[in-house]
Design a protein around this motif. Structure first.
Motif, PDB file in Angstrom:
ATOM      1  N   SER A  42       0.830  -1.202   0.000  1.00 50.95           N
ATOM      2  CA  SER A  42       0.000   0.000   0.000  1.00 50.95           C
ATOM      3  C   SER A  42       0.867   1.255   0.000  1.00 50.95           C
ATOM      4  O   SER A  42       1.305   1.706  -1.056  1.00 50.95           O
ATOM      5  N   PHE A  43       1.142   1.806   1.191  1.00 55.23           N
ATOM      6  CA  PHE A  43       1.810   3.101   1.282  1.00 55.23           C
ATOM      7  C   PHE A  43       3.334   3.031   1.341  1.00 55.23           C
ATOM      8  O   PHE A  43       3.999   4.066   1.258  1.00 55.23           O
ATOM      9  N   ASP A  44       3.904   1.850   1.490  1.00 50.61           N
ATOM     10  CA  ASP A  44       5.349   1.756   1.721  1.00 50.61           C
ATOM     11  C   ASP A  44       5.971   0.578   0.973  1.00 50.61           C
ATOM     12  O   ASP A  44       6.520  -0.348   1.576  1.00 50.61           O
ATOM     13  N   PRO A  45       5.892   0.589  -0.358  1.00 49.42           N
ATOM     14  CA  PRO A  45       6.467  -0.525  -1.117  1.00 49.42           C
ATOM     15  C   PRO A  45       7.991  -0.547  -1.016  1.00 49.42           C
ATOM     16  O   PRO A  45       8.626   0.477  -0.752  1.00 49.42           O
ATOM     17  N   LYS A  46       8.545  -1.714  -1.247  1.00 54.11           N
ATOM     18  CA  LYS A  46       9.998  -1.894  -1.181  1.00 54.11           C
ATOM     19  C   LYS A  46      10.489  -2.455  -2.530  1.00 54.11           C
ATOM     20  O   LYS A  46      10.844  -3.627  -2.656  1.00 54.11           O
ATOM     21  N   PRO A  47      10.512  -1.636  -3.555  1.00 56.45           N
ATOM     22  CA  PRO A  47      10.803  -2.138  -4.903  1.00 56.45           C
ATOM     23  C   PRO A  47      12.220  -2.662  -5.091  1.00 56.45           C
ATOM     24  O   PRO A  47      12.472  -3.413  -6.050  1.00 56.45           O
ATOM     25  N   PHE A  48      13.145  -2.304  -4.213  1.00 58.44           N
ATOM     26  CA  PHE A  48      14.527  -2.746  -4.375  1.00 58.44           C
ATOM     27  C   PHE A  48      14.909  -3.872  -3.414  1.00 58.44           C
ATOM     28  O   PHE A  48      16.063  -4.301  -3.386  1.00 58.44           O
ATOM     29  N   ALA A  49      13.943  -4.357  -2.644  1.00 58.77           N
ATOM     30  CA  ALA A  49      14.205  -5.465  -1.724  1.00 58.77           C
ATOM     31  C   ALA A  49      14.197  -6.780  -2.499  1.00 58.77           C
ATOM     32  O   ALA A  49      13.636  -6.876  -3.600  1.00 58.77           O
ATOM     33  N   PRO A  50      14.788  -7.827  -1.949  1.00 61.97           N
ATOM     34  CA  PRO A  50      14.697  -9.149  -2.587  1.00 61.97           C
ATOM     35  C   PRO A  50      13.243  -9.555  -2.780  1.00 61.97           C
ATOM     36  O   PRO A  50      12.339  -9.111  -2.051  1.00 61.97           O
ATOM     37  N   ALA A  51      12.991 -10.414  -3.758  1.00 64.28           N
ATOM     38  CA  ALA A  51      11.624 -10.755  -4.159  1.00 64.28           C
ATOM     39  C   ALA A  51      10.783 -11.270  -3.004  1.00 64.28           C
ATOM     40  O   ALA A  51       9.583 -10.962  -2.921  1.00 64.28           O
ATOM     41  N   GLU A  52      11.386 -12.058  -2.107  1.00 72.78           N
ATOM     42  CA  GLU A  52      10.611 -12.619  -0.999  1.00 72.78           C
ATOM     43  C   GLU A  52      10.182 -11.557   0.018  1.00 72.78           C
ATOM     44  O   GLU A  52       9.305 -11.796   0.843  1.00 72.78           O
ATOM     45  N   TYR A  53      10.785 -10.380  -0.050  1.00 72.48           N
ATOM     46  CA  TYR A  53      10.368  -9.250   0.786  1.00 72.48           C
ATOM     47  C   TYR A  53       9.541  -8.244  -0.031  1.00 72.48           C
ATOM     48  O   TYR A  53       8.582  -7.660   0.478  1.00 72.48           O
ATOM     49  N   ARG A  54       9.935  -8.055  -1.268  1.00 73.42           N
ATOM     50  CA  ARG A  54       9.278  -7.063  -2.128  1.00 73.42           C
ATOM     51  C   ARG A  54       7.814  -7.406  -2.358  1.00 73.42           C
ATOM     52  O   ARG A  54       6.957  -6.523  -2.407  1.00 73.42           O
ATOM     53  N   GLY A  55       7.508  -8.689  -2.521  1.00 74.58           N
ATOM     54  CA  GLY A  55       6.138  -9.090  -2.785  1.00 74.58           C
ATOM     55  C   GLY A  55       5.830  -9.133  -4.264  1.00 74.58           C
ATOM     56  O   GLY A  55       6.693  -8.900  -5.115  1.00 74.58           O
ATOM     57  N   PRO A  56       4.574  -9.417  -4.622  1.00 71.95           N
ATOM     58  CA  PRO A  56       4.220  -9.704  -6.018  1.00 71.95           C
ATOM     59  C   PRO A  56       3.976  -8.477  -6.894  1.00 71.95           C
ATOM     60  O   PRO A  56       3.740  -8.628  -8.089  1.00 71.95           O
ATOM     61  N   PHE A  57       3.998  -7.282  -6.317  1.00 72.38           N
ATOM     62  CA  PHE A  57       3.591  -6.111  -7.085  1.00 72.38           C
ATOM     63  C   PHE A  57       4.724  -5.104  -7.246  1.00 72.38           C
ATOM     64  O   PHE A  57       5.681  -5.068  -6.472  1.00 72.38           O
ATOM     65  N   GLY A  58       4.538  -4.245  -8.221  1.00 68.20           N
ATOM     66  CA  GLY A  58       5.465  -3.155  -8.446  1.00 68.20           C
ATOM     67  C   GLY A  58       5.038  -1.915  -7.692  1.00 68.20           C
ATOM     68  O   GLY A  58       4.074  -1.917  -6.914  1.00 68.20           O
ATOM     69  N   ALA A  59       5.779  -0.833  -7.914  1.00 66.09           N
ATOM     70  CA  ALA A  59       5.498   0.447  -7.269  1.00 66.09           C
ATOM     71  C   ALA A  59       5.312   1.516  -8.339  1.00 66.09           C
ATOM     72  O   ALA A  59       5.850   1.417  -9.451  1.00 66.09           O
ATOM     73  N   ILE A  60       4.546   2.548  -8.011  1.00 66.97           N
ATOM     74  CA  ILE A  60       4.293   3.645  -8.948  1.00 66.97           C
ATOM     75  C   ILE A  60       4.626   4.973  -8.292  1.00 66.97           C
ATOM     76  O   ILE A  60       4.551   5.133  -7.072  1.00 66.97           O
ATOM     77  N   ASP A  61       4.972   5.946  -9.107  1.00 69.11           N
ATOM     78  CA  ASP A  61       5.261   7.286  -8.609  1.00 69.11           C
ATOM     79  C   ASP A  61       3.977   7.965  -8.142  1.00 69.11           C
ATOM     80  O   ASP A  61       2.879   7.670  -8.629  1.00 69.11           O
ATOM     81  N   THR A  62       4.139   8.885  -7.215  1.00 72.17           N
ATOM     82  CA  THR A  62       3.014   9.666  -6.705  1.00 72.17           C
ATOM     83  C   THR A  62       3.246  11.142  -7.004  1.00 72.17           C
ATOM     84  O   THR A  62       4.265  11.526  -7.573  1.00 72.17           O
ATOM     85  N   LYS A  63       2.304  11.971  -6.587  1.00 75.22           N
ATOM     86  CA  LYS A  63       2.443  13.414  -6.743  1.00 75.22           C
ATOM     87  C   LYS A  63       3.455  14.008  -5.764  1.00 75.22           C
ATOM     88  O   LYS A  63       3.721  15.209  -5.820  1.00 75.22           O
ATOM     89  N   ILE A  64       4.001  13.192  -4.863  1.00 75.55           N
ATOM     90  CA  ILE A  64       5.078  13.642  -3.989  1.00 75.55           C
ATOM     91  C   ILE A  64       6.392  13.204  -4.630  1.00 75.55           C
ATOM     92  O   ILE A  64       6.618  12.001  -4.796  1.00 75.55           O
ATOM     93  N   PRO A  65       7.235  14.127  -5.002  1.00 72.63           N
ATOM     94  CA  PRO A  65       8.484  13.741  -5.672  1.00 72.63           C
ATOM     95  C   PRO A  65       9.294  12.735  -4.855  1.00 72.63           C
ATOM     96  O   PRO A  65       9.499  12.907  -3.653  1.00 72.63           O
ATOM     97  N   GLY A  66       9.695  11.651  -5.524  1.00 70.84           N
ATOM     98  CA  GLY A  66      10.530  10.645  -4.889  1.00 70.84           C
ATOM     99  C   GLY A  66       9.790   9.622  -4.048  1.00 70.84           C
ATOM    100  O   GLY A  66      10.413   8.715  -3.497  1.00 70.84           O
ATOM    101  N   ILE A  67       8.497   9.747  -3.946  1.00 72.66           N
ATOM    102  CA  ILE A  67       7.697   8.834  -3.116  1.00 72.66           C
ATOM    103  C   ILE A  67       6.847   7.941  -4.015  1.00 72.66           C
ATOM    104  O   ILE A  67       6.178   8.418  -4.939  1.00 72.66           O
ATOM    105  N   GLN A  68       6.847   6.649  -3.724  1.00 70.00           N
ATOM    106  CA  GLN A  68       6.053   5.686  -4.471  1.00 70.00           C
ATOM    107  C   GLN A  68       5.045   4.973  -3.577  1.00 70.00           C
ATOM    108  O   GLN A  68       5.281   4.814  -2.374  1.00 70.00           O
ATOM    109  N   PHE A  69       3.936   4.561  -4.172  1.00 70.91           N
ATOM    110  CA  PHE A  69       2.942   3.708  -3.541  1.00 70.91           C
ATOM    111  C   PHE A  69       2.893   2.389  -4.315  1.00 70.91           C
ATOM    112  O   PHE A  69       3.468   2.259  -5.405  1.00 70.91           O
ATOM    113  N   SER A  70       2.145   1.439  -3.779  1.00 72.87           N
ATOM    114  CA  SER A  70       1.886   0.195  -4.494  1.00 72.87           C
ATOM    115  C   SER A  70       1.187   0.471  -5.817  1.00 72.87           C
ATOM    116  O   SER A  70       0.422   1.434  -5.958  1.00 72.87           O
TER     117      SER A  70
END
Length: 443
Positions: free
Chosen positions: A71-99
């Protein structure tokens, strides 16, 4: 026929038409005057108050414990078993991503504050829920009141509407009034606004009771009251009469009926929120706050994804994301966002590592919440979890801190005291601090 309701104390051992239903007003003589008495006292109470920024609060609770990583705190650069099945997207806050399934909320992120460093020590659903609804850890010695009930106690009713409403029902036992009188418990709708034939129980006259019969019943009650006053002149009886007068005003209030009338909203706006449980509950919540309710609590989805997290998130998150974003946009368009505090919480987060069944388990050591409006900063992220989403990295926030900040924004000093059974003074919140870093600077 009488029934037991496990949630709201106002509903226990009473008819389903207990609260506003005119036909049973006489049977409510022991509870409704108490309710109105307490509300009347709250309306003139000044101890423990200060100037409010927020005039109303919408609490969106995501029961089960939503995964902060999805949801609010994805970990796109973590290993797959921590990152989970989904990617992350940019938000209107520069440098911040959501699920990736929070694409709508990502587009209004510049209107909200995200706390990525919430933490408490309760890994059981019930205890975590207690924390988030009361600001206290559970105690075997005392039932603490919910934030909504404290607000009801401190601020009272407005515009002939209940100060505290749950949509569609009381979500759990910790949403109730605790050691306070049940008069400060929530009013529950008894129906889900997502239903096509949605109608709030108890706001209309009973079948067969028209306005003339309503007035006649009022006259009969006044006659009985007058009889007893002639037998025993007392302040209690005089005040009882005033409470019944207030009760009739509440029951017959056109404002109350209009506030609960979701049919008055245009179809295009209903579509914007989504014709889902989450969407229509949030739309009604906005309408209730606009009408004068002080605190609305609602639930959206189910998030206890121990197994097959991927399917659960794909099902639950899109409608919830759509509804949250629509609510923030709607409040902003109406000029209500500055005076309405929206809070999105869950009882805890989920484990940093995906388990053997493709899910995540309970994890209270770090999780995320969202705040918007009501004097909060816009486009701000407070605190951080570590690289795997397992621990607080910076600026940890406790439950008491969050509750203290919420009370502060609606004008209540959380270090003031309430009286528990046995006349023991209890602080509204024990030890919390106002999170000044979250608050917008006053102009």
């Amino acid at each position: 026929m009488k029934h037991k309701c496990p949630g709201n104390p106002l509903e226990r051992y009473s008819s389903r038409r207990e609260f506003f239903y005119v036909g049973l007003l006489g049977g409510l003589g022991l509870t409704l005057p108490q309710f109105l008495s307490n509300q009347a006292r709250a309306a003139t109470k000044t101890y423990g108050r200060h100037d409010a920024v927020a005039q109303g609060i919408i609490h969106i609770f995501l029961p089960g414990g939503i995964a902060h990583q999805e949801s609010f705190d994805p970990k796109p650069f973590a290993p797959a078993e921590y990152r989970g099945p989904f990617g992350a997207i940019d938000t209107k806050i520069p440098g911040i991503q959501f699920s990736e399934f929070m694409k709508e909320t990502a587009q209004i992120a510049d209107k909200v504050t995200i706390i990525r460093s919430m933490s408490h020590g309760e890994a059981a659903h019930e205890r975590g829920t207690h924390n988030m609804f009361t600001g206290y850890r559970p105690s075997p010695a005392l039932e603490y009141p919910s934030i909504g009930s404290v607000i009801s106690h401190e601020l009272g009713s407005r515009n002939d509407l209940p100060p505290y409403v749950c949509v569609p029902s009381v979500p759990n036992e910790y949403a109730n009034s605790g050691y306070l009188s049940s008069a400060f418990g929530p009013f529950a709708l008894g129906a889900d606004p997502a239903q096509g034939n949605f109608q709030v129980r108890d706001l209309n006259l009973p079948k067969g009771v028209d306005d003339a019969r309503f007035a006649k019943r009022r006259s009969l009650l006044e006659t009985v009251d007058h009889h007893f006053r002639t037998l025993e002149e007392s302040d209690a009886i005089d005040s009882m009469d005033a409470f019944y007068q207030h009760a009739y005003q509440l029951i017959s209030s056109q404002k109350a009926r209009e506030a609960f009338d979701l049919k008055a909203e245009p179809d295009a706006l209903k579509d914007e929120y989504g014709r889902t449980a989450a969407g229509q509950r949030m739309l009604l919540a906005r309408r209730l706050i606009e009408g004068g309710v002080r605190f609305v609590s609602l639930t959206a989805g189910g998030w206890d994804h121990h197994d097959n997290l991927k399917a659960g998130i794909q099902k639950e998150l899109p409608p919830t994301d759509k509804a949250i974003a629509a609510l923030i946009r709607d409040l902003d368009r109406r000029g209500m966002l500055d005076s309405t505090l929206v809070m999105v919480t869950s009882e805890f987060g989920r484990t940093p590592k995906i388990n053997a069944t493709g899910g995540r388990d309970h994890w209270p050591r770090v999780f995320s919440t969202m705040l918007a409006g009501g004097g909060m900063k816009q486009g701000y992220v407070h605190g951080a979890s570590d690289s795997l989403g397992g621990e607080v990295d910076t600026d940890g926030v406790g439950v008491a801190d969050l509750a203290t900040t919420i009370y502060h924004q609606i004008g209540i000093n959380s270090d003031s005291e309430l009286m528990s059974p046995g006349n023991r003074p209890i602080e509204i919140v024990d030890g919390g601090q106002v999170l000044d870093a979250l608050l917008a600077k006053k102009a």
